[in-house]
Design a protein around this motif. Structure first.
Motif, PDB file in Angstrom:
ATOM      1  N   VAL A   7       0.765  -1.272   0.028  1.00  0.00           N
ATOM      2  CA  VAL A   7      -0.056  -0.102   0.153  1.00  0.00           C
ATOM      3  C   VAL A   7       0.922   1.269  -0.017  1.00  0.00           C
ATOM      4  O   VAL A   7       2.184   1.273   0.636  1.00  0.00           O
ATOM      5  N   ASN A   8       0.388   2.497  -0.551  1.00  0.00           N
ATOM      6  CA  ASN A   8       0.855   3.565  -0.377  1.00  0.00           C
ATOM      7  C   ASN A   8      -0.099   4.565   0.565  1.00  0.00           C
ATOM      8  O   ASN A   8      -1.197   4.377   0.484  1.00  0.00           O
ATOM      9  N   VAL A   9       0.485   5.337   1.582  1.00  0.00           N
ATOM     10  CA  VAL A   9      -0.052   5.956   2.576  1.00  0.00           C
ATOM     11  C   VAL A   9       0.468   7.169   2.859  1.00  0.00           C
ATOM     12  O   VAL A   9       1.636   7.439   2.534  1.00  0.00           O
ATOM     13  N   TYR A  10      -0.444   7.953   2.919  1.00  0.00           N
ATOM     14  CA  TYR A  10       0.002   9.506   3.531  1.00  0.00           C
ATOM     15  C   TYR A  10      -0.979  10.254   4.307  1.00  0.00           C
ATOM     16  O   TYR A  10      -2.081   9.599   4.163  1.00  0.00           O
ATOM     17  N   VAL A  11      -0.785  11.229   5.022  1.00  0.00           N
ATOM     18  CA  VAL A  11      -1.728  11.787   5.825  1.00  0.00           C
ATOM     19  C   VAL A  11      -1.605  13.568   5.588  1.00  0.00           C
ATOM     20  O   VAL A  11      -0.772  13.879   4.983  1.00  0.00           O
ATOM     21  N   ILE A  12      -2.802  13.964   5.838  1.00  0.00           N
ATOM     22  CA  ILE A  12      -3.015  15.378   5.753  1.00  0.00           C
ATOM     23  C   ILE A  12      -3.388  16.073   7.137  1.00  0.00           C
ATOM     24  O   ILE A  12      -4.451  15.636   7.537  1.00  0.00           O
ATOM     25  N   TRP A  13      -2.635  16.912   7.413  1.00  0.00           N
ATOM     26  CA  TRP A  13      -2.944  17.843   8.728  1.00  0.00           C
ATOM     27  C   TRP A  13      -3.560  18.902   8.292  1.00  0.00           C
ATOM     28  O   TRP A  13      -3.521  19.524   7.496  1.00  0.00           O
ATOM     29  N   PRO A  14      -4.762  19.217   9.101  1.00  0.00           N
ATOM     30  CA  PRO A  14      -5.727  20.319   9.142  1.00  0.00           C
ATOM     31  C   PRO A  14      -4.777  21.605   9.179  1.00  0.00           C
ATOM     32  O   PRO A  14      -4.064  21.598   9.791  1.00  0.00           O
ATOM     33  N   ALA A  15      -5.627  22.723   8.418  1.00  0.00           N
ATOM     34  CA  ALA A  15      -4.886  23.724   8.640  1.00  0.00           C
ATOM     35  C   ALA A  15      -5.055  24.401  10.229  1.00  0.00           C
ATOM     36  O   ALA A  15      -6.017  24.065  11.111  1.00  0.00           O
ATOM     37  N   ASP A  16      -4.032  25.237  10.540  1.00  0.00           N
ATOM     38  CA  ASP A  16      -3.950  25.468  12.112  1.00  0.00           C
ATOM     39  C   ASP A  16      -4.019  27.147  12.213  1.00  0.00           C
ATOM     40  O   ASP A  16      -3.802  27.575  13.352  1.00  0.00           O
ATOM     41  N   GLY A  17      -4.339  27.777  11.303  1.00  0.00           N
ATOM     42  CA  GLY A  17      -4.514  29.125  11.362  1.00  0.00           C
ATOM     43  C   GLY A  17      -3.140  30.037  10.856  1.00  0.00           C
ATOM     44  O   GLY A  17      -3.336  30.988  10.174  1.00  0.00           O
ATOM     45  N   LYS A  18      -2.211  29.369  11.000  1.00  0.00           N
ATOM     46  CA  LYS A  18      -0.748  30.053  10.532  1.00  0.00           C
ATOM     47  C   LYS A  18      -0.546  29.640   9.080  1.00  0.00           C
ATOM     48  O   LYS A  18      -0.008  30.258   8.376  1.00  0.00           O
ATOM     49  N   THR A  19      -0.795  28.126   8.805  1.00  0.00           N
ATOM     50  CA  THR A  19      -0.615  27.657   7.637  1.00  0.00           C
ATOM     51  C   THR A  19      -1.659  26.959   7.170  1.00  0.00           C
ATOM     52  O   THR A  19      -2.768  26.754   7.558  1.00  0.00           O
ATOM     53  N   GLY A  20      -1.873  26.638   5.696  1.00  0.00           N
ATOM     54  CA  GLY A  20      -3.022  25.762   5.365  1.00  0.00           C
ATOM     55  C   GLY A  20      -2.568  24.412   5.668  1.00  0.00           C
ATOM     56  O   GLY A  20      -1.638  23.804   6.258  1.00  0.00           O
ATOM     57  N   PRO A  21      -3.489  23.494   4.877  1.00  0.00           N
ATOM     58  CA  PRO A  21      -3.281  21.996   5.298  1.00  0.00           C
ATOM     59  C   PRO A  21      -1.785  21.467   4.792  1.00  0.00           C
ATOM     60  O   PRO A  21      -1.463  22.075   3.877  1.00  0.00           O
ATOM     61  N   VAL A  22      -1.281  20.536   5.508  1.00  0.00           N
ATOM     62  CA  VAL A  22       0.083  20.126   5.190  1.00  0.00           C
ATOM     63  C   VAL A  22      -0.155  18.588   4.832  1.00  0.00           C
ATOM     64  O   VAL A  22      -0.661  17.964   5.650  1.00  0.00           O
ATOM     65  N   LYS A  23       0.553  18.407   3.903  1.00  0.00           N
ATOM     66  CA  LYS A  23       0.501  16.905   3.435  1.00  0.00           C
ATOM     67  C   LYS A  23       1.694  16.316   3.558  1.00  0.00           C
ATOM     68  O   LYS A  23       2.741  16.735   3.335  1.00  0.00           O
ATOM     69  N   SER A  24       1.791  15.142   3.958  1.00  0.00           N
ATOM     70  CA  SER A  24       2.984  14.464   4.340  1.00  0.00           C
ATOM     71  C   SER A  24       3.505  13.859   3.104  1.00  0.00           C
ATOM     72  O   SER A  24       2.862  13.724   2.100  1.00  0.00           O
ATOM     73  N   GLU A  25       4.646  13.018   3.247  1.00  0.00           N
ATOM     74  CA  GLU A  25       5.280  12.374   2.087  1.00  0.00           C
ATOM     75  C   GLU A  25       4.576  11.027   2.048  1.00  0.00           C
ATOM     76  O   GLU A  25       3.925  10.779   2.845  1.00  0.00           O
ATOM     77  N   LYS A  26       4.601  10.476   1.008  1.00  0.00           N
ATOM     78  CA  LYS A  26       3.804   9.150   0.806  1.00  0.00           C
ATOM     79  C   LYS A  26       4.765   8.087   1.097  1.00  0.00           C
ATOM     80  O   LYS A  26       6.094   8.053   0.884  1.00  0.00           O
ATOM     81  N   LYS A  27       4.321   6.941   1.874  1.00  0.00           N
ATOM     82  CA  LYS A  27       4.988   5.928   2.193  1.00  0.00           C
ATOM     83  C   LYS A  27       4.446   4.567   1.575  1.00  0.00           C
ATOM     84  O   LYS A  27       3.341   4.353   1.639  1.00  0.00           O
TER      85      LYS A  27
END
Length: 103
Positions: A65-85
């Motif tokens: 499988v390929n997996v990645y996560v997306i952290w929600p926006a925190d007010g300072k920055t937009g959503p942050v996407k991780s690298e794919k593993k």
């Protein structure tokens, strides 16, 4: 004798068709990221969203499988996407853990 051979054949077919699921446990630091997972090996496999935000567990029937996560926006920055593993799964392990750290 024929009944025993037939029963053994029937059981073998049932085992082969049942398949084995591997549990993929996804964690992240910080917690609360949306999980995206895709089976590898065929072009037809679609990206799936995890059942909950991290930490979460999913049962999958893929070999890789390929997996990645997306952290929600925190007010300072937009959503942050991780690298794919890319993760090789094994029928011999019940749980495969994948951890992500926010950059």
């Amino acid at each position: 004798m024929k009944n025993k051979v037939f029963l053994a054949s029937l059981m073998s077919v049932a085992v082969l068709l049942s398949g084995c699921a591997t549990t993929v446990k996804v964690t992240s630091e910080p917690a609360g990221a949306m999980v995206r997972l895709r089976g590898e090996g065929r072009a037809a496999f679609r990206w799936m969203t995890g059942p909950t935000v991290t930490p979460c567990e999913m049962s999958v029937y893929y070999g890789r499988v390929n997996v990645y996560v997306i952290w929600p926006a925190d007010g300072k920055t937009g959503p942050v996407k991780s690298e794919k593993k890319e993760v090789e799964l094994s029928a011999w392990r019940d749980v495969e853990t994948v951890n992500f750290v926010k950059p």
